[in-house]
Design an enzyme around this catalytic site. Sequence first.
Site, PDB file in Angstrom:
ATOM      1  N   ASP A   1     -16.287  62.241  67.124  1.00  0.00           N
ATOM      2  CA  ASP A   1     -15.631  63.221  66.063  1.00  0.00           C
ATOM      3  C   ASP A   1     -14.787  64.068  66.647  1.00  0.00           C
ATOM      4  O   ASP A   1     -14.152  63.848  67.638  1.00  0.00           O
ATOM      5  CB  ASP A   1     -16.875  63.731  65.070  1.00  0.00           C
ATOM      6  CG  ASP A   1     -16.663  63.677  63.693  1.00  0.00           C
ATOM      7  OD1 ASP A   1     -15.696  64.441  63.250  1.00  0.00           O
ATOM      8  OD2 ASP A   1     -17.173  63.064  62.685  1.00  0.00           O
TER       9      ASP A   1
ATOM     10  N   SER B   1     -17.668  60.050  55.294  1.00  0.00           N
ATOM     11  CA  SER B   1     -17.968  60.809  56.419  1.00  0.00           C
ATOM     12  C   SER B   1     -19.329  61.250  56.458  1.00  0.00           C
ATOM     13  O   SER B   1     -19.903  61.749  57.475  1.00  0.00           O
ATOM     14  CB  SER B   1     -16.820  61.832  56.970  1.00  0.00           C
ATOM     15  OG  SER B   1     -15.736  61.118  57.475  1.00  0.00           O
TER      16      SER B   1
ATOM     17  N   HIS C   1     -14.992  69.190  61.015  1.00  0.00           N
ATOM     18  CA  HIS C   1     -15.645  67.870  60.501  1.00  0.00           C
ATOM     19  C   HIS C   1     -16.948  67.501  61.404  1.00  0.00           C
ATOM     20  O   HIS C   1     -18.043  67.106  60.755  1.00  0.00           O
ATOM     21  CB  HIS C   1     -14.649  66.928  60.458  1.00  0.00           C
ATOM     22  CG  HIS C   1     -14.905  65.535  60.033  1.00  0.00           C
ATOM     23  ND1 HIS C   1     -15.465  64.666  60.588  1.00  0.00           N
ATOM     24  CD2 HIS C   1     -14.899  65.087  58.676  1.00  0.00           C
ATOM     25  CE1 HIS C   1     -15.889  63.483  60.055  1.00  0.00           C
ATOM     26  NE2 HIS C   1     -15.377  63.743  58.646  1.00  0.00           N
TER      27      HIS C   1
ATOM     28  N   ASN D   1     -12.562  55.906  53.206  1.00  0.00           N
ATOM     29  CA  ASN D   1     -12.451  56.521  52.000  1.00  0.00           C
ATOM     30  C   ASN D   1     -11.016  56.261  51.344  1.00  0.00           C
ATOM     31  O   ASN D   1     -10.290  57.218  50.699  1.00  0.00           O
ATOM     32  CB  ASN D   1     -12.049  57.982  52.157  1.00  0.00           C
ATOM     33  CG  ASN D   1     -13.439  58.731  52.842  1.00  0.00           C
ATOM     34  OD1 ASN D   1     -14.592  58.240  52.755  1.00  0.00           O
ATOM     35  ND2 ASN D   1     -13.228  59.963  53.452  1.00  0.00           N
TER      36      ASN D   1
END
Length: 406
Positions: A154, A349, A186, A276
């Site tokens: 990430d 996520s 994130h 997404n």
Amino acid sequence: MFNFKQTFILTLFFILPLILASPLPSPASNPASQRYLVVYKKGTTASERYTHQLWLKLQFYTTYINAETKITSNLDFNSWQAYGLTAPPELAEKVKEDSVIDWVQPNQGFKISGQQITDLPGLKRISSRGLPAANAPYLFPDSAGSQVEVYVVDTGVKRDHPQFEGRVLKGISFIDDGIDGDGNGHGTHVAGIIASRDFGVAKKTTIIPVRVLDANGSGDTESFLKGLEFVNSAALSSSLPSVVNMSLDGPADRAVDQAVETVLNSGFIVVTAAGNFNQDACERSPARVSNAIAVGATDPRTDQMADFSNFGSCVAINAPGVGILSTFIGKKTGGDGDDFDTKTLDGTSMSCPHVTGVVALMLSKNPKLTAVQVKSALIAGATSGVLTVKSGTTDKNLFNGGVVGL
């Protein structure tokens, strides 16, 4: 078929002195260079790879001397190898012709996705078959994911966030921007869903950050593959069971797919976001890798599949991904000391680490489980018939009690 290795190795010592002794040719104006990922055929020897790159560097300094050219990295997944290349398209086409090369592809982009909305953690939803009462607890076993390592691929993780209680290792970064930790937030949010004290599914699990996305939440195929190369090597040397969390998404990418398959074949469980873009997850990488666990996003307040969530047969299971509160970087407004921030985000996520956390709970109780066994158990233990999902998508909803015996 023309073989660069044979031709080059037979003539190198005759040609090279002539090149060095003679004026270099006047190359034509080269088109703008682009970034590529070059994958060798499986079984290619170190000698063949060396000869190929020697030929390539000769091209850099002769025909393409006016172009931006560079080998940016060499990647080794034991059973196959690849390298990053910056070069004009014409040279990339020539590279494809070498018999030791399997394929050449653009170095594609990968990124995160999320936005701030109202605070609502999804923990209690994954420990209830139906929509839970407002005061319903989150149930989890006492082992709480202990003796399990989770690689979070990430933007990095804020290691000193007090919610992690010292369970985040230093990890590694493949982004050359001088940031130590998480410049985006994130990765810290994702890690918090997996293993933080208050927001985590597996509250005793160890997190290993693998930073492949920058402070803007973006990366590319090459940085992603560097991260997976590290995971494959590091996890093999560990005595603890490992899970790999990939809360990221990109276009269909053959090299990424092969790298994820390599990690899976090494014995590790891979959990990935479905994506997404409200499109078929089978058109996205790494979600389309068959033995990975691709996770769709739902709203834990309504049991509706999120409007942004990718869908289709490559989605293995669904989990909360709307209104998810977790750890974040920075300090709370007016806060000081250990008063670190939290944030509420939407995204697959966020649904992905819910599943990763449950996998950590499973491995803590039974560390010998394989990737196939874990995926099968998650699906068998999930709740059916409660979600409203998109056409062609499983209605399986994550339930930790179905796999850890609560």
